[in-house]
Design an enzyme around this catalytic site. Structure first.
Site, PDB file in Angstrom:
ATOM      1  N   ASP A   1      -6.469  -6.193  -2.073  1.00  0.00           N
ATOM      2  CA  ASP A   1      -5.260  -6.467  -2.440  1.00  0.00           C
ATOM      3  C   ASP A   1      -5.174  -7.283  -3.449  1.00  0.00           C
ATOM      4  OD1 ASP A   1      -4.498  -4.511  -0.668  1.00  0.00           O
ATOM      5  OD2 ASP A   1      -3.857  -6.085   0.922  1.00  0.00           O
TER       6      ASP A   1
ATOM      7  N   LYS B   1       6.585   6.401   6.935  1.00  0.00           N
ATOM      8  CA  LYS B   1       5.966   5.696   8.203  1.00  0.00           C
ATOM      9  C   LYS B   1       7.147   5.289   8.959  1.00  0.00           C
ATOM     10  CE  LYS B   1       2.280   3.901   5.389  1.00  0.00           C
ATOM     11  NZ  LYS B   1       1.779   2.641   4.835  1.00  0.00           N
TER      12      LYS B   1
ATOM     13  N   TYR C   1       2.405   2.026  13.733  1.00  0.00           N
ATOM     14  CA  TYR C   1       3.083   3.054  12.855  1.00  0.00           C
ATOM     15  C   TYR C   1       2.640   4.404  13.125  1.00  0.00           C
ATOM     16  CZ  TYR C   1      -0.969   1.961   9.615  1.00  0.00           C
ATOM     17  OH  TYR C   1      -1.938   1.827   8.895  1.00  0.00           O
TER      18      TYR C   1
ATOM     19  N   HIS D   1       0.714  -1.206   0.131  1.00  0.00           N
ATOM     20  CA  HIS D   1      -0.065   0.041  -0.207  1.00  0.00           C
ATOM     21  C   HIS D   1       0.695   1.165   0.082  1.00  0.00           C
ATOM     22  CE1 HIS D   1      -2.733  -2.616   2.454  1.00  0.00           C
ATOM     23  NE2 HIS D   1      -3.111  -2.962   1.151  1.00  0.00           N
TER      24      HIS D   1
END
Length: 181
Positions: free
Chosen positions: A169, A71, A131, A61
């Site tokens: 996905d 991130k 995260y 992603h």
């Protein structure tokens, strides 16, 4: 903390110093001044957390354009294989990926700058994944790449594991057809 530059520019493994004794442990998971001295200025604005079971594969992603995100990822409980793919067309490492095992035990973190696709596979019975991000989630800017794209040649350690991934996905484009930085 120890900051280790990977062989992909901007991508770092962060190893916190863990102080443990019979009572348990203590560690600093993130320290702004130290982070900026080693990696640079990143203004994290949000912390996210997910829980997944064994065999769950989330990714690859990213968010497009002005909505892209840097991130800092880590695992609080369990074990995952974490993958970051360089999708910066002007990068000498375009299309290359970096894979790291992150776990509640090793406390390792991965800093993923903007311009990367990201995903992970859960190896333990359960994993709690946390995260920090430096930009808000923007559904209109969602993008992804197939986790099994042959061009990326990611050697996911699936073995005889039953893989669980989302329908979304499974329908992501291959790298050659994806939106790129």
């Amino acid at each position: 903390m120890e900051y280790k530059q990977t062989d992909i520019e901007g991508l770092y493994v962060v190893e916190p110093r863990v102080l443990g004794d019979a009572r348990g442990y203590f560690m600093e998971a993130w320290k702004q001044q130290e982070f900026e001295e080693h990696i640079g200025k990143v203004s994290f604005i949000q912390d996210n957390e997910s829980m997944s079971s064994r065999g769950v594969l989330r990714g690859l992603h990213y968010q497009k354009g002005e909505w892209s995100q840097a991130k800092l990822v880590r695992v609080i409980k369990g074990t995952v294989v974490d993958v970051a793919v360089d999708i910066r067309r002007s990068s000498p490492t375009f299309g290359r990926h970096y894979m790291a095992e992150l776990s509640g035990e090793n406390k390792r973190q991965l800093f993923i700058p903007r311009g990367f696709a990201h995903g992970f596979l859960v190896l333990s019975d359960e994993a709690i994944f946390a995260y920090k991000v430096d930009n808000v989630y923007a559904p209109q800017a969602e993008a992804g790449i197939r986790w099994d794209d042959p061009q990326l040649a990611i050697d996911w350690p699936i073995g005889n594991m039953e893989l669980l991934t989302s329908e979304k996905d499974m329908k992501q484009p291959l790298l050659r057809d994806a939106w790129l930085f």
